[in-house]
Design a protein around this motif. Structure first.
Motif, PDB file in Angstrom:
ATOM      1  N   ALA A 187       2.811   7.757   2.470  1.00  0.00           N
ATOM      2  CA  ALA A 187       2.655   8.516   3.708  1.00  0.00           C
ATOM      3  C   ALA A 187       2.062   7.656   4.808  1.00  0.00           C
ATOM      4  N   VAL A 188       2.373   8.065   6.051  1.00  0.00           N
ATOM      5  CA  VAL A 188       1.859   7.425   7.254  1.00  0.00           C
ATOM      6  C   VAL A 188       1.135   8.499   8.054  1.00  0.00           C
ATOM      7  N   LEU A 189      -0.077   8.192   8.510  1.00  0.00           N
ATOM      8  CA  LEU A 189      -0.826   9.084   9.391  1.00  0.00           C
ATOM      9  C   LEU A 189      -0.918   8.404  10.747  1.00  0.00           C
ATOM     10  N   CYS A 190      -0.350   9.032  11.776  1.00  0.00           N
ATOM     11  CA  CYS A 190      -0.372   8.477  13.122  1.00  0.00           C
ATOM     12  C   CYS A 190      -1.389   9.235  13.959  1.00  0.00           C
ATOM     13  N   LEU A 191      -2.308   8.518  14.570  1.00  0.00           N
ATOM     14  CA  LEU A 191      -3.297   9.107  15.467  1.00  0.00           C
ATOM     15  C   LEU A 191      -2.843   8.906  16.901  1.00  0.00           C
ATOM     16  N   SER A 192      -2.926   9.962  17.699  1.00  0.00           N
ATOM     17  CA  SER A 192      -2.578   9.844  19.108  1.00  0.00           C
ATOM     18  C   SER A 192      -3.757  10.248  19.963  1.00  0.00           C
ATOM     19  N   GLY A 193      -3.882   9.607  21.110  1.00  0.00           N
ATOM     20  CA  GLY A 193      -5.001   9.865  22.007  1.00  0.00           C
ATOM     21  C   GLY A 193      -4.910  11.179  22.731  1.00  0.00           C
ATOM     22  N   SER A 194      -3.703  11.704  22.927  1.00  0.00           N
ATOM     23  CA  SER A 194      -3.588  12.961  23.695  1.00  0.00           C
ATOM     24  C   SER A 194      -3.227  14.125  22.823  1.00  0.00           C
ATOM     25  N   ASP A 221      20.156   9.553   5.743  1.00  0.00           N
ATOM     26  CA  ASP A 221      21.430  10.171   5.409  1.00  0.00           C
ATOM     27  C   ASP A 221      21.856   9.845   3.977  1.00  0.00           C
ATOM     28  N   ASN A 222      21.557   8.650   3.544  1.00  0.00           N
ATOM     29  CA  ASN A 222      21.920   8.269   2.175  1.00  0.00           C
ATOM     30  C   ASN A 222      20.759   8.590   1.236  1.00  0.00           C
ATOM     31  N   ASN A 223      20.782   8.121   0.035  1.00  0.00           N
ATOM     32  CA  ASN A 223      19.766   8.448  -0.965  1.00  0.00           C
ATOM     33  C   ASN A 223      18.513   7.587  -0.857  1.00  0.00           C
ATOM     34  N   LYS A 224      18.289   6.982   0.281  1.00  0.00           N
ATOM     35  CA  LYS A 224      17.116   6.143   0.486  1.00  0.00           C
ATOM     36  C   LYS A 224      15.854   7.021   0.595  1.00  0.00           C
ATOM     37  N   VAL A 225      14.829   6.634  -0.121  1.00  0.00           N
ATOM     38  CA  VAL A 225      13.568   7.370  -0.079  1.00  0.00           C
ATOM     39  C   VAL A 225      12.834   7.036   1.218  1.00  0.00           C
ATOM     40  N   VAL A 226      12.272   8.054   1.852  1.00  0.00           N
ATOM     41  CA  VAL A 226      11.511   7.842   3.084  1.00  0.00           C
ATOM     42  C   VAL A 226      10.095   8.380   2.892  1.00  0.00           C
ATOM     43  N   PRO A 227       9.119   7.820   3.605  1.00  0.00           N
ATOM     44  CA  PRO A 227       7.743   8.289   3.459  1.00  0.00           C
ATOM     45  C   PRO A 227       7.496   9.573   4.248  1.00  0.00           C
ATOM     46  N   GLU A 228       6.373  10.198   3.956  1.00  0.00           N
ATOM     47  CA  GLU A 228       5.924  11.349   4.741  1.00  0.00           C
ATOM     48  C   GLU A 228       5.236  10.842   6.001  1.00  0.00           C
ATOM     49  N   THR A 266       0.827  -1.197   0.000  1.00  0.00           N
ATOM     50  CA  THR A 266       0.000   0.000   0.000  1.00  0.00           C
ATOM     51  C   THR A 266       0.862   1.247   0.000  1.00  0.00           C
ATOM     52  N   GLU A 267       0.277   2.358  -0.440  1.00  0.00           N
ATOM     53  CA  GLU A 267       0.975   3.637  -0.425  1.00  0.00           C
ATOM     54  C   GLU A 267       0.671   4.439   0.825  1.00  0.00           C
ATOM     55  N   LYS A 268      -0.438   4.160   1.487  1.00  0.00           N
ATOM     56  CA  LYS A 268      -0.864   4.921   2.661  1.00  0.00           C
ATOM     57  C   LYS A 268      -1.117   3.979   3.833  1.00  0.00           C
ATOM     58  N   VAL A 269      -0.658   4.390   5.016  1.00  0.00           N
ATOM     59  CA  VAL A 269      -0.898   3.627   6.234  1.00  0.00           C
ATOM     60  C   VAL A 269      -1.428   4.586   7.287  1.00  0.00           C
ATOM     61  N   LEU A 270      -2.518   4.214   7.923  1.00  0.00           N
ATOM     62  CA  LEU A 270      -3.076   4.971   9.029  1.00  0.00           C
ATOM     63  C   LEU A 270      -2.886   4.139  10.283  1.00  0.00           C
ATOM     64  N   ILE A 271      -2.250   4.726  11.295  1.00  0.00           N
ATOM     65  CA  ILE A 271      -1.902   3.973  12.497  1.00  0.00           C
ATOM     66  C   ILE A 271      -2.641   4.544  13.689  1.00  0.00           C
ATOM     67  N   HIS A 272      -3.465   3.731  14.305  1.00  0.00           N
ATOM     68  CA  HIS A 272      -4.112   4.098  15.562  1.00  0.00           C
ATOM     69  C   HIS A 272      -3.762   3.024  16.580  1.00  0.00           C
ATOM     70  N   THR A 273      -2.485   2.989  16.907  1.00  0.00           N
ATOM     71  CA  THR A 273      -1.957   2.071  17.899  1.00  0.00           C
ATOM     72  C   THR A 273      -0.782   2.782  18.565  1.00  0.00           C
ATOM     73  N   SER A 274      -0.182   2.166  19.515  1.00  0.00           N
ATOM     74  CA  SER A 274       0.890   2.791  20.277  1.00  0.00           C
ATOM     75  C   SER A 274       2.089   3.114  19.376  1.00  0.00           C
ATOM     76  N   HIS A 275       2.521   4.380  19.411  1.00  0.00           N
ATOM     77  CA  HIS A 275       3.678   4.796  18.615  1.00  0.00           C
ATOM     78  C   HIS A 275       4.386   5.944  19.327  1.00  0.00           C
ATOM     79  N   ARG A 276       5.649   6.139  18.985  1.00  0.00           N
ATOM     80  CA  ARG A 276       6.400   7.277  19.514  1.00  0.00           C
ATOM     81  C   ARG A 276       7.536   7.603  18.563  1.00  0.00           C
ATOM     82  N   ILE A 277       7.991   8.848  18.632  1.00  0.00           N
ATOM     83  CA  ILE A 277       9.094   9.288  17.785  1.00  0.00           C
ATOM     84  C   ILE A 277      10.406   8.970  18.489  1.00  0.00           C
ATOM     85  N   ASN A 278      11.311   8.326  17.762  1.00  0.00           N
ATOM     86  CA  ASN A 278      12.639   8.010  18.277  1.00  0.00           C
ATOM     87  C   ASN A 278      13.620   8.959  17.598  1.00  0.00           C
TER      88      ASN A 278
END
Length: 161
Positions: free
Chosen positions: A154-161, A123-130, A89-101
Motif C-alpha cells: 500500500a501507498v499512503l499519500c499525504l496532501s497539504g490541502s 487491465d491485465n492480471n498485473k497486481v496493483v497496490p492499494e 518495502t511493502e508500505k510507502v508513505l509519500i509526503h511530496t508532490s503528487h497527483r492522480i492521473n
C-alpha cells in the motif's frame, strides 16, 4: 588475441568510468525495510515529522531528492536512491508532490529528479497496490495504524490541502 580483447574492452569502459566514476564503481545494495517515507525536507511540517518518529514500526525516511527510481513489483516497492541503494518495502508513505492521473490510472509522484507513475488499476492480471489518501492536518499515529496493519502492499499519500 586476449591482449587485444582486453585493450578493446578497456577502451570501451574507460570513457564511461571518466564520465561517471561514482556510478561505475558503486555496488548496488539491497535493503529490506518495513516502510519507506518519502518527503521533502524543507516543506515537512513539524507535527508530521513528529508522527514519522512515533510510528510503531521501523520506517526509513528518504528525502525526495535522493530517489532516482520508484517502481512496484509483485514483491513490493523498489525504491532506488542516488547512492545506488535499493530498498524493498511493502508500505510507502509519500509526503511530496503528487497527483492522480485519471487517463493513465496512476498516481504521479514528483520528486526533484523526475516523475514516477504508480498504477492503481490494471487491465491485465498485473497486481496493483492499494492507495490511501490523507490530509496533512489529519495525519496522526492512530489514523495511520490501519494502514500499517493492513496485510497488503500500500501507498499512503499525504496532501497539504
Amino acid at each position: 588475441m586476449r591482449r587485444r580483447d582486453f585493450l578493446y574492452n578497456t577502451g570501451l569502459l574507460f570513457p564511461a568510468l571518466l564520465a561517471s566514476p561514482s556510478l561505475a564503481l558503486a555496488s548496488q545494495k539491497m535493503v529490506n525495510a518495513e516502510m519507506i517515507i518519502i518527503h521533502d525536507e524543507g516543506t515537512t511540517p513539524s507535527h508530521v515529522s513528529g508522527v514519522f518518529n512515533d510510528l510503531p514500526l521501523a520506517a526509513r525516511q528518504l528525502n525526495s531528492r535522493e530517489i532516482i527510481n520508484l517502481r512496484y513489483s509483485k514483491n513490493g516497492f523498489l525504491v532506488t536512491t542516488a547512492d545506488n541503494t535499493t530498498f524493498l518495502t511493502e508500505k510507502v508513505l509519500i509526503h511530496t508532490s503528487h497527483r492522480i492521473n485519471g487517463p493513465q490510472s496512476s498516481v504521479e509522484i514528483r520528486t526533484a529528479v523526475k516523475t514516477f507513475h504508480l498504477e492503481y488499476v490494471s487491465d491485465n492480471n498485473k497486481v496493483v497496490p492499494e492507495f490511501w489518501f490523507l490530509k496533512t492536518q489529519q495525519f496522526q499515529v492512530n489514523r495511520v495504524t490501519p494502514f500499517i496493519n493492513r496485510n497488503r502492499h500500500a501507498v499512503l499519500c499525504l496532501s497539504g490541502s
